[in-house]
Design a protein around this motif. Structure first.
Motif, PDB file in Angstrom:
ATOM      1  N   LEU A 108       2.233   8.236   5.466  1.00  0.00           N
ATOM      2  CA  LEU A 108       2.445   9.388   4.585  1.00  0.00           C
ATOM      3  C   LEU A 108       3.936   9.656   4.408  1.00  0.00           C
ATOM      4  CD1 LEU A 108       1.471  11.903   3.037  1.00  0.00           C
ATOM      5  CD2 LEU A 108       1.361  13.079   5.234  1.00  0.00           C
ATOM      6  N   ALA A 109       4.694   9.640   5.501  1.00  0.00           N
ATOM      7  CA  ALA A 109       6.133   9.899   5.421  1.00  0.00           C
ATOM      8  C   ALA A 109       6.834   8.853   4.566  1.00  0.00           C
ATOM      9  CB  ALA A 109       6.732   9.922   6.828  1.00  0.00           C
ATOM     10  N   LEU A 110       6.486   7.594   4.744  1.00  0.00           N
ATOM     11  CA  LEU A 110       7.113   6.522   3.975  1.00  0.00           C
ATOM     12  C   LEU A 110       6.733   6.613   2.497  1.00  0.00           C
ATOM     13  CD1 LEU A 110       6.585   3.616   6.528  1.00  0.00           C
ATOM     14  CD2 LEU A 110       8.748   4.762   5.990  1.00  0.00           C
ATOM     15  N   SER A 111       5.463   6.894   2.219  1.00  0.00           N
ATOM     16  CA  SER A 111       5.014   7.001   0.823  1.00  0.00           C
ATOM     17  C   SER A 111       5.650   8.192   0.126  1.00  0.00           C
ATOM     18  CB  SER A 111       3.492   7.116   0.774  1.00  0.00           C
ATOM     19  OG  SER A 111       2.876   5.976   1.327  1.00  0.00           O
ATOM     20  N   MET A 112       5.801   9.293   0.855  1.00  0.00           N
ATOM     21  CA  MET A 112       6.425  10.469   0.265  1.00  0.00           C
ATOM     22  C   MET A 112       7.903  10.211  -0.041  1.00  0.00           C
ATOM     23  SD  MET A 112       6.078  14.392   1.589  1.00  0.00           S
ATOM     24  CE  MET A 112       4.291  14.280   1.516  1.00  0.00           C
ATOM     25  N   THR A 113       8.540   9.397   0.789  1.00  0.00           N
ATOM     26  CA  THR A 113       9.929   9.020   0.518  1.00  0.00           C
ATOM     27  C   THR A 113      10.017   8.201  -0.771  1.00  0.00           C
ATOM     28  OG1 THR A 113      10.422   9.016   2.892  1.00  0.00           O
ATOM     29  CG2 THR A 113      11.946   7.838   1.446  1.00  0.00           C
ATOM     30  N   VAL A 114       9.071   7.282  -0.952  1.00  0.00           N
ATOM     31  CA  VAL A 114       9.019   6.506  -2.197  1.00  0.00           C
ATOM     32  C   VAL A 114       8.861   7.435  -3.398  1.00  0.00           C
ATOM     33  CG1 VAL A 114       7.678   4.821  -3.509  1.00  0.00           C
ATOM     34  CG2 VAL A 114       8.142   4.427  -1.083  1.00  0.00           C
ATOM     35  N   ALA A 115       7.946   8.398  -3.299  1.00  0.00           N
ATOM     36  CA  ALA A 115       7.715   9.333  -4.403  1.00  0.00           C
ATOM     37  C   ALA A 115       8.969  10.161  -4.694  1.00  0.00           C
ATOM     38  CB  ALA A 115       6.539  10.249  -4.070  1.00  0.00           C
ATOM     39  N   ALA A 116       9.652  10.607  -3.646  1.00  0.00           N
ATOM     40  CA  ALA A 116      10.858  11.409  -3.834  1.00  0.00           C
ATOM     41  C   ALA A 116      11.954  10.611  -4.532  1.00  0.00           C
ATOM     42  CB  ALA A 116      11.355  11.929  -2.489  1.00  0.00           C
ATOM     43  N   LEU A 117      12.127   9.363  -4.131  1.00  0.00           N
ATOM     44  CA  LEU A 117      13.159   8.527  -4.741  1.00  0.00           C
ATOM     45  C   LEU A 117      12.849   8.248  -6.210  1.00  0.00           C
ATOM     46  CD1 LEU A 117      13.821   5.981  -1.849  1.00  0.00           C
ATOM     47  CD2 LEU A 117      15.317   7.851  -2.602  1.00  0.00           C
ATOM     48  N   LEU A 118      11.576   8.091  -6.537  1.00  0.00           N
ATOM     49  CA  LEU A 118      11.195   7.809  -7.922  1.00  0.00           C
ATOM     50  C   LEU A 118      11.394   9.013  -8.835  1.00  0.00           C
ATOM     51  CD1 LEU A 118       7.927   5.733  -7.380  1.00  0.00           C
ATOM     52  CD2 LEU A 118      10.142   4.884  -8.148  1.00  0.00           C
ATOM     53  N   THR A 119      11.188  10.212  -8.308  1.00  0.00           N
ATOM     54  CA  THR A 119      11.269  11.418  -9.145  1.00  0.00           C
ATOM     55  C   THR A 119      12.650  12.066  -9.121  1.00  0.00           C
ATOM     56  OG1 THR A 119      10.446  12.780  -7.301  1.00  0.00           O
ATOM     57  CG2 THR A 119       8.816  11.903  -8.842  1.00  0.00           C
ATOM     58  N   LEU A 120      13.497  11.686  -8.186  1.00  0.00           N
ATOM     59  CA  LEU A 120      14.820  12.305  -8.067  1.00  0.00           C
ATOM     60  C   LEU A 120      15.651  12.209  -9.351  1.00  0.00           C
ATOM     61  CD1 LEU A 120      16.949  13.703  -6.322  1.00  0.00           C
ATOM     62  CD2 LEU A 120      17.648  11.432  -5.490  1.00  0.00           C
TER      63      LEU A 120
ATOM     64  N   THR B 248       0.824  -1.197   0.000  1.00  0.00           N
ATOM     65  CA  THR B 248       0.000   0.000   0.000  1.00  0.00           C
ATOM     66  C   THR B 248       0.862   1.252   0.000  1.00  0.00           C
ATOM     67  OG1 THR B 248      -1.754  -1.166   1.191  1.00  0.00           O
ATOM     68  CG2 THR B 248      -1.816   1.233   1.233  1.00  0.00           C
ATOM     69  N   VAL B 249       1.923   1.265   0.798  1.00  0.00           N
ATOM     70  CA  VAL B 249       2.846   2.400   0.826  1.00  0.00           C
ATOM     71  C   VAL B 249       3.473   2.619  -0.545  1.00  0.00           C
ATOM     72  CG1 VAL B 249       5.130   3.104   1.664  1.00  0.00           C
ATOM     73  CG2 VAL B 249       3.377   2.411   3.280  1.00  0.00           C
ATOM     74  N   LEU B 250       3.899   1.530  -1.176  1.00  0.00           N
ATOM     75  CA  LEU B 250       4.517   1.637  -2.500  1.00  0.00           C
ATOM     76  C   LEU B 250       3.530   2.203  -3.520  1.00  0.00           C
ATOM     77  CD1 LEU B 250       6.915   1.112  -4.368  1.00  0.00           C
ATOM     78  CD2 LEU B 250       6.065  -1.223  -4.687  1.00  0.00           C
ATOM     79  N   ALA B 251       2.303   1.693  -3.508  1.00  0.00           N
ATOM     80  CA  ALA B 251       1.298   2.171  -4.454  1.00  0.00           C
ATOM     81  C   ALA B 251       0.967   3.640  -4.210  1.00  0.00           C
ATOM     82  CB  ALA B 251       0.034   1.313  -4.345  1.00  0.00           C
ATOM     83  N   PHE B 252       0.859   4.034  -2.948  1.00  0.00           N
ATOM     84  CA  PHE B 252       0.584   5.428  -2.610  1.00  0.00           C
ATOM     85  C   PHE B 252       1.732   6.319  -3.074  1.00  0.00           C
ATOM     86  CE2 PHE B 252      -0.316   8.502   1.158  1.00  0.00           C
ATOM     87  CZ  PHE B 252      -0.917   9.392   0.297  1.00  0.00           C
TER      88      PHE B 252
ATOM     89  N   PRO C 249      -0.745  20.017   2.899  1.00  0.00           N
ATOM     90  CA  PRO C 249      -1.999  19.494   2.334  1.00  0.00           C
ATOM     91  C   PRO C 249      -2.123  17.983   2.419  1.00  0.00           C
ATOM     92  CG  PRO C 249      -0.531  20.232   0.591  1.00  0.00           C
ATOM     93  CD  PRO C 249       0.056  20.720   1.879  1.00  0.00           C
ATOM     94  N   TYR C 250      -1.041  17.231   2.180  1.00  0.00           N
ATOM     95  CA  TYR C 250      -1.134  15.781   2.246  1.00  0.00           C
ATOM     96  C   TYR C 250      -1.489  15.322   3.655  1.00  0.00           C
ATOM     97  CZ  TYR C 250       0.902  15.321  -2.429  1.00  0.00           C
ATOM     98  OH  TYR C 250       1.126  15.375  -3.774  1.00  0.00           O
ATOM     99  N   THR C 251      -0.919  15.985   4.653  1.00  0.00           N
ATOM    100  CA  THR C 251      -1.229  15.613   6.033  1.00  0.00           C
ATOM    101  C   THR C 251      -2.684  15.925   6.361  1.00  0.00           C
ATOM    102  OG1 THR C 251       1.056  16.031   6.699  1.00  0.00           O
ATOM    103  CG2 THR C 251      -0.593  15.948   8.439  1.00  0.00           C
ATOM    104  N   LEU C 252      -3.153  17.101   5.966  1.00  0.00           N
ATOM    105  CA  LEU C 252      -4.542  17.474   6.237  1.00  0.00           C
ATOM    106  C   LEU C 252      -5.511  16.528   5.536  1.00  0.00           C
ATOM    107  CD1 LEU C 252      -4.296  21.366   5.902  1.00  0.00           C
ATOM    108  CD2 LEU C 252      -4.538  20.048   8.020  1.00  0.00           C
ATOM    109  N   GLU C 253      -5.218  16.175   4.283  1.00  0.00           N
ATOM    110  CA  GLU C 253      -6.127  15.308   3.532  1.00  0.00           C
ATOM    111  C   GLU C 253      -6.102  13.878   4.066  1.00  0.00           C
ATOM    112  OE1 GLU C 253      -4.980  15.801  -0.508  1.00  0.00           O
ATOM    113  OE2 GLU C 253      -5.624  17.905  -0.583  1.00  0.00           O
ATOM    114  N   LEU C 254      -4.933  13.418   4.499  1.00  0.00           N
ATOM    115  CA  LEU C 254      -4.864  12.081   5.080  1.00  0.00           C
ATOM    116  C   LEU C 254      -5.683  12.015   6.354  1.00  0.00           C
ATOM    117  CD1 LEU C 254      -3.516   9.336   4.554  1.00  0.00           C
ATOM    118  CD2 LEU C 254      -1.669  10.052   6.071  1.00  0.00           C
ATOM    119  N   MET C 255      -5.643  13.066   7.151  1.00  0.00           N
ATOM    120  CA  MET C 255      -6.476  13.132   8.347  1.00  0.00           C
ATOM    121  C   MET C 255      -7.954  13.139   7.974  1.00  0.00           C
ATOM    122  SD  MET C 255      -4.268  16.007  10.423  1.00  0.00           S
ATOM    123  CE  MET C 255      -5.512  16.216  11.703  1.00  0.00           C
ATOM    124  N   ALA C 256      -8.307  13.914   6.955  1.00  0.00           N
ATOM    125  CA  ALA C 256      -9.707  14.026   6.560  1.00  0.00           C
ATOM    126  C   ALA C 256     -10.247  12.708   6.029  1.00  0.00           C
ATOM    127  CB  ALA C 256      -9.868  15.125   5.507  1.00  0.00           C
ATOM    128  N   LEU C 257      -9.443  11.977   5.254  1.00  0.00           N
ATOM    129  CA  LEU C 257      -9.910  10.746   4.635  1.00  0.00           C
ATOM    130  C   LEU C 257     -10.182   9.647   5.647  1.00  0.00           C
ATOM    131  CD1 LEU C 257      -7.779  10.675   1.389  1.00  0.00           C
ATOM    132  CD2 LEU C 257     -10.246  10.400   1.499  1.00  0.00           C
TER     133      LEU C 257
END
Length: 336
Positions: free
Chosen positions: A222-234, A117-121, A265-273
């Motif tokens: 969120l922190a782990l998923s954002m790290t995945v996104a950063a590594l993919l786009t770096l 799930t983290v990877l997909a996110f 925004p990602y933190t706020l939306e994750l809380m909202a969801l």
């Protein structure tokens, strides 16, 4: 962000499931009224959530939209210095670093499904950012956001179990099309395709953000998923911009974009969801073109035409309808 445990982390088992395809229905128990298995409080000892509790996650979504669109305006100003891929790299790399330092997520005790799930996110997050900024580099910001928001609107229709959400989605769709000025045929085809692709990834982001929020405590997922996104786009950012990314002024603006467009925004939306049905969340995302138009006017000097104002009114009307549906649904569960 550390205070999220006060509202979500301490009672994860009591949070109702978010209604996305393949998960629990949206008409389950209200989040504040749910109880851990086996606990039966005495009559009158627990006060059911009221209107303020129902409006809370909606306010989080709106605040997140304001942050991300004003951050996008700053990103447009940064593109001549760092390029579209460079902006994405700065945004996600700085945001991931901040989230890792603040959250310090633990890495043990999770299943293969949790990590999947983290990877997909992370993939959805990285792709959404990359495609959107490629679109914003080729077409106007308002048009890019307008096309992008069609993804969440489609999700709202597909995932919804209530006919009224189809009505609100149709009203919002009319607003975003009007906001485009009828100029989709004059847009750069590749830029429009990037924006539509970003909308698809936005819908995927909504789904996997909800699932990540249920599987991981606080903002760890969120922190782990954002790290995945950063590594993919770096690699893309380094290839396009190279040492330009290390210029102090560029780093400073990139950090600002990261905080406004990713961390907050990602933190706020994750809380909202965790407390808001996915169809309602998706319709609230139709506020994004209106917020983008406002940010473009204030930050980039892009004036609004009368048709833009009418489009904004239609979009806000759809969002107000979504709010009323959410509040009424919560009220019915309280009386049940």
């Amino acid at each position: 962000m550390n205070d999220r445990s006060a509202t979500a982390g301490a009672a994860t088992e009591g949070v109702a499931a978010v209604a996305v395809p393949g998960t629990a229905a949206a008409d389950g128990p209200a989040p504040g009224a749910a109880r851990a298995p086996g606990s039966v409080p005495a009559p009158g000892s627990v006060r059911p959530p009221g209107r303020a509790a129902a409006l809370g996650p909606i306010a989080l979504v709106v605040a997140g939209g304001l942050s991300v669109q004003f951050g996008a305006s700053v990103a447009v100003l940064l593109m001549p210095r760092a390029g579209a891929a460079g902006v994405v790299t700065l945004r996600l790399a700085v945001a991931a670093l901040v989230m890792l330092v603040v959250c310090r997520p633990r890495l043990r005790g999770y299943s293969r499904a949790d990590w999947g799930t983290v990877l997909a996110f992370g993939v959805a997050m990285g792709a959404m950012n990359t495609l959107f900024y490629q679109a914003a580099d080729r077409i106007p910001l308002g048009a890019a956001v307008t096309l992008e928001v069609l993804g969440p609107l489609a999700l709202s229709v597909i995932a919804s179990r209530r006919l009224i959400n189809v009505v609100w989605a149709g009203l919002a769709l009319g607003g975003v099309v009007l906001l485009s000025g009828g100029g989709f045929d004059r847009l750069d085809p590749l830029g429009a395709a990037y924006a539509l692709g970003a909308g698809v990834m936005w819908a995927a982001y909504i789904v996997f953000s909800a699932r990540t929020g249920r599987r991981f405590p606080q903002a760890d997922g969120l922190a782990l998923s954002m790290t995945v996104a950063a590594l993919l786009t770096l690699p893309l950012g380094v290839l396009e911009s190279g040492s330009k990314l290390l210029v102090p002024s560029t780093l400073g603006l990139g950090a600002g974009v990261a905080l406004l467009s990713s961390v907050l925004p990602y933190t706020l939306e994750l809380m909202a969801l965790r407390r808001l049905p996915a169809p309602t969340f998706a319709i609230l995302m139709s506020l994004e073109p209106a917020i983008a138009a406002t940010a473009g006017f204030l930050v980039l000097g892009q004036a609004l035409a009368p048709t833009d104002a009418l489009a904004i009114a239609l979009v806000i009307g759809a969002s107000m309808g979504a709010v009323r549906s959410q509040v009424r649904g919560s009220g019915r569960r309280e009386r049940a």
